[in-house]
Design a protein around this motif. Structure first.
Motif, PDB file in Angstrom:
ATOM      1  N   ASP A  48       0.852  -1.200   0.000  1.00  0.00           N
ATOM      2  CA  ASP A  48       0.000   0.000   0.000  1.00  0.00           C
ATOM      3  C   ASP A  48       0.884   1.245   0.000  1.00  0.00           C
ATOM      4  O   ASP A  48       1.215   1.800   1.053  1.00  0.00           O
ATOM      5  CB  ASP A  48      -0.914  -0.024   1.227  1.00  0.00           C
ATOM      6  CG  ASP A  48      -1.951   1.087   1.206  1.00  0.00           C
ATOM      7  OD1 ASP A  48      -1.836   1.993   0.354  1.00  0.00           O
ATOM      8  OD2 ASP A  48      -2.867   1.069   2.046  1.00  0.00           O
ATOM      9  N   SER A  51      -0.666   4.671   1.611  1.00  0.00           N
ATOM     10  CA  SER A  51      -0.623   4.694   3.076  1.00  0.00           C
ATOM     11  C   SER A  51       0.808   4.849   3.569  1.00  0.00           C
ATOM     12  O   SER A  51       1.071   5.558   4.548  1.00  0.00           O
ATOM     13  CB  SER A  51      -1.238   3.406   3.641  1.00  0.00           C
ATOM     14  OG  SER A  51      -2.615   3.330   3.351  1.00  0.00           O
ATOM     15  N   ASN A 125      -5.309   4.061   4.298  1.00  0.00           N
ATOM     16  CA  ASN A 125      -6.134   2.958   4.807  1.00  0.00           C
ATOM     17  C   ASN A 125      -5.949   2.828   6.317  1.00  0.00           C
ATOM     18  O   ASN A 125      -4.865   2.508   6.792  1.00  0.00           O
ATOM     19  CB  ASN A 125      -5.726   1.656   4.114  1.00  0.00           C
ATOM     20  CG  ASN A 125      -6.634   0.496   4.486  1.00  0.00           C
ATOM     21  OD1 ASN A 125      -7.573   0.653   5.279  1.00  0.00           O
ATOM     22  ND2 ASN A 125      -6.371  -0.670   3.926  1.00  0.00           N
ATOM     23  N   THR A 127      -8.204   0.919   8.205  1.00  0.00           N
ATOM     24  CA  THR A 127      -9.118  -0.152   8.635  1.00  0.00           C
ATOM     25  C   THR A 127      -8.466  -1.146   9.585  1.00  0.00           C
ATOM     26  O   THR A 127      -9.151  -1.801  10.366  1.00  0.00           O
ATOM     27  CB  THR A 127      -9.659  -0.907   7.406  1.00  0.00           C
ATOM     28  OG1 THR A 127      -8.559  -1.410   6.634  1.00  0.00           O
ATOM     29  CG2 THR A 127     -10.498   0.014   6.541  1.00  0.00           C
TER      30      THR A 127
END
Length: 254
Positions: A48, A51, A125, A127
């Motif tokens: 990612d 991020s 991100n 999460t």
């Protein structure tokens, strides 16, 4: 507050991080079309990239702000003509710097939150974030920046210079600490510099807790290195400040 701490510092730190994140976002999506080589995931521990860069730019901005706030304290006193009076007081020098750092955290917290918010809109991100671990890691990292700032402050006070000294450090930190790319991409002769930067270890641990949701145990090596490095910087900084203050006092009364 506005007279003592210009809004230009506040806005400048935010824009610097936002530009870094925005440039990475545009490059990743419109130049490389969202494709990364396989080595990046191996080196960074995640694929990612957005991020990775958002967190890098955010913590780098935090480092720059804390270093500037604490390290410029004494040389600002010198420029304002109040250093002599300060040195004659029986106040704790550690308490003086600690108070400066704590006051600065109010502004730094606003900067940090604002950059994270912008990063979230660009694709950060969150999460899998481990909130408690991220908070502990960030607290230890801020402490390391405080310790590093003591050394930087003594150097700036000794040479009576802020611009060249601090910006040289900031450029080196951005290059060798893994802010926008893993340290492993650097030439072999440059990589040892990253071992001297608290930002490098703090970023690794913070990214692990945010992107992967890892706990403290997963980042034990980085946190251990960060704490040891902080103690070294703190010891050198306290000693250097004392030596530099004596030299400044001698020049004042000469």
């Amino acid at each position: 507050m506005r007279r003592a701490y210009p809004w230009s510092f506040f806005i400048g730190n935010i824009l610097s991080a936002v530009y870094t994140v925005l440039f990475a976002y545009l490059t990743y999506n419109y130049v490389f079309l969202g494709q990364m080589e396989t080595r990046f995931a191996d080196f960074a521990g995640t694929g990612d990239y957005i991020s990775y860069v958002v967190l890098g730019g955010t913590v780098y901005s935090l480092a720059v702000s804390m270093l500037m706030i604490v390290s410029r304290a004494l040389i600002t006193e010198l420029r304002e003509g109040s250093l002599e009076a300060l040195l004659l007081t029986p106040s704790s020098r550690k308490g003086y710097f600690l108070g400066t750092g704590l006051q600065g955290l109010m502004r730094v917290g606003i900067e940090f939150s604002f950059i994270i918010l912008i990063g979230w809109f660009l694709g950060l991100n969150l999460t899998h974030i481990n909130g408690l671990t991220a908070f502990i890691v960030l607290s230890i990292t801020i402490g390391s920046f405080f310790a590093q700032a003591l050394v930087l402050g003594s150097i700036m006070l000794y040479f009576r210079d802020t611009y060249i000294t601090q910006n040289t450090l900031f450029i080196v930190m951005a290059l060798v600490s893994g802010v926008t790319f893993p340290v492993q991409y650097l030439p072999g002769w440059l990589q040892p510099l990253s071992m001297m930067m608290p930002l490098n270890y703090g970023l690794q641990a913070f990214r692990s807790s945010v992107i992967e949701g890892s706990g403290l145990w997963a980042s034990r090596n980085e946190l251990t290195s960060l704490i040891v490095l902080s103690l070294i910087y703190f010891g050198i900084g306290i000693w250097a400040i004392q030596v530099t203050e004596k030299r400044v006092v001698e020049k004042i009364f000469d």
